[in-house]
Design a protein around this motif. Structure first.
Motif, PDB file in Angstrom:
ATOM      1  N   VAL A   1      -5.880   2.555  -8.692  1.00  0.00           N
ATOM      2  CA  VAL A   1      -5.108   2.215  -7.520  1.00  0.00           C
ATOM      3  C   VAL A   1      -3.720   2.292  -7.775  1.00  0.00           C
ATOM      4  N   HIS A   2      -3.332   1.867  -8.885  1.00  0.00           N
ATOM      5  CA  HIS A   2      -1.914   1.717  -9.482  1.00  0.00           C
ATOM      6  C   HIS A   2      -1.436   3.181  -9.792  1.00  0.00           C
TER       7      HIS A   2
ATOM      8  N   GLU B   1      -0.332   2.694  -4.858  1.00  0.00           N
ATOM      9  CA  GLU B   1      -0.833   1.948  -3.761  1.00  0.00           C
ATOM     10  C   GLU B   1      -0.310   2.350  -2.504  1.00  0.00           C
TER      11      GLU B   1
ATOM     12  N   LEU C   1      -6.457  -6.907  -2.601  1.00  0.00           N
ATOM     13  CA  LEU C   1      -6.122  -5.773  -2.310  1.00  0.00           C
ATOM     14  C   LEU C   1      -5.859  -5.714  -0.807  1.00  0.00           C
ATOM     15  N   SER C   2      -5.330  -4.579  -0.355  1.00  0.00           N
ATOM     16  CA  SER C   2      -4.925  -4.385   1.070  1.00  0.00           C
ATOM     17  C   SER C   2      -6.346  -3.955   1.708  1.00  0.00           C
TER      18      SER C   2
ATOM     19  N   PHE D   1      -7.810  -0.383   0.633  1.00  0.00           N
ATOM     20  CA  PHE D   1      -8.398  -0.227  -0.820  1.00  0.00           C
ATOM     21  C   PHE D   1      -9.403  -1.106  -1.068  1.00  0.00           C
TER      22      PHE D   1
ATOM     23  N   LYS E   1      -8.444  -1.144 -10.188  1.00  0.00           N
ATOM     24  CA  LYS E   1      -6.724  -1.631 -10.183  1.00  0.00           C
ATOM     25  C   LYS E   1      -5.976  -0.522 -10.838  1.00  0.00           C
TER      26      LYS E   1
END
Length: 368
Positions: free
Chosen positions: A130-131, A135, A104-105, A108, A127
């Motif tokens: 976040v999706h 993102e 992840l970045s 995040f 995830k």
């Protein structure tokens, strides 16, 4: 079965089929290969355990290829060792690909460690959350507004990652929003999925801010589909709203300096909507309450020289904001700032059939 068992017995009795044993031991490559294979089979579980396992197995089988090619001179040994080495290398490549996909970045990853990891939220579930927000990390410049009172529609849910946001209503400061707090949780909870509405407060960035935002429809679809995520958001939003309410409670003062609980029944008649059938006596009491604090004209701040209107503003969906008449600056505070925006109750209205809260020195005595 009896014939096969007799053959095995004969072989055991006859001894080894080897005519003569080699006098020389194998070279160092052979022993290195077996050591690497031994270390490889001692690997643990998990992603990094698999890296350890297949890494050592790949090196061990490559050493077997060299041993079979140069020392044993056996084609079958070379082929089998080469095949096993290739399989282990392919498994390593697959692990590297999966690990890169899970990365992840920085924003995040920090959000997961701060907000979701203490709640033991699975990474795969995180995830999906976040999706849903694509993102994307959005930004706000200093003094840029995220929402305008009475204008901005409630069509998203946002979480502040960095910076500080000021919440106000009718120009009156209410509270701050800090990192890892929802920016519009009360608005989100105030509407059903099929309803529409607008903000009743103004949100302004006091510093450079970054945040993530989920579209309302997309997030509702995700919550409908995933029950675990729905329970997770329900818990996070409930905690966030309670923190905002307690922040308002910290700013509630009586005129003699005591701090009271916003949940006390006596305060409902002051902070809640005024009854329409209270009669002329209650209207007269409202006019008296609307009078500013008694102080010399020359010492009165400019912001307090005009009497605020007695009409009750629309109820904020962010939290139960008191009427305008209860939001005067403290008369004993000569310093402008956050203290000057504290809620001051000049007087508590007398409620027929009940005792006045002002007869008690603290909220504890009142509750007793």
């Amino acid at each position: 079965m009896s014939a096969n068992s007799s053959r095995v017995g004969q072989l055991l009795l006859q001894g080894s089929a080897c005519i003569s044993w080699k006098q020389d031991v194998e070279g160092a490559v052979y022993h290195l290969a077996n050591c690497l294979l031994l270390l490889g089979f001692m690997g643990g579980s998990g992603v990094y355990g698999c890296f350890y396992l297949f890494g050592f197995l790949s090196a061990g089988y490559l050493c077997c290829v060299l041993w079979g090619w140069f020392s044993a001179c056996g084609l079958d040994i070379v082929l089998w060792s080469f095949l096993l080495a290739v399989v282990c290398l392919l498994q390593l490549a697959h692990l590297v690909y999966c690990l890169r996909e899970d990365t992840l970045s920085e924003e995040f990853d920090l959000l997961y460690k701060t907000l979701c990891l203490p709640l033991q939220v699975p990474l795969q579930t995180y995830k999906e959350i976040v999706h849903c927000c694509e993102e994307q990390v959005l930004t706000l410049a200093t003094e840029q507004t995220y929402a305008v009172e009475g204008e901005t529609p409630i069509n998203r849910l946002s979480l502040l990652l960095s910076g500080r946001v000021r919440v106000s209503q009718d120009g009156q400061f209410l509270h701050y929003i800090f990192p890892y707090q929802f920016m519009d949780s009360p608005e989100w909870e105030s509407l059903q999925p099929s309803e529409e509405g607008v903000f009743q407060v103004t949100l302004t960035a006091e510093t450079s801010c970054s945040y993530i935002s989920w579209p309302r429809k997309s997030l509702h679809l995700l919550l409908t589909k995933e029950r675990y995520i729905s329970c997770l958001f329900s818990a996070l939003l409930g905690y966030d709203i309670s923190e905002k309410l307690y922040t308002l409670n910290e700013k509630l003062f009586a005129k003699f300096g005591l701090r009271f609980d916003i949940r006390l029944p006596s305060l409902y008649h002051v902070l809640g909507p005024t009854a329409a059938d209270a009669g002329p006596e209650s209207e007269k009491g409202d006019e008296e309450v609307c009078e500013p604090a008694v102080s010399p004209p020359q010492a009165t701040p400019t912001s307090l020289q005009q009497t605020p209107p007695c009409s009750t503003p629309p109820a904020a969906t962010n939290f139960p904001a008191p009427p305008t008449r209860a939001r005067l600056s403290r008369p004993d505070s000569g310093i402008l700032g956050e203290d000057s925006t504290s809620l001051v109750l000049e007087d508590f209205e007398e409620v027929s059939g009940s005792e006045s809260f002002m007869d008690y020195r603290s909220d504890g005595e009142y509750m007793r």
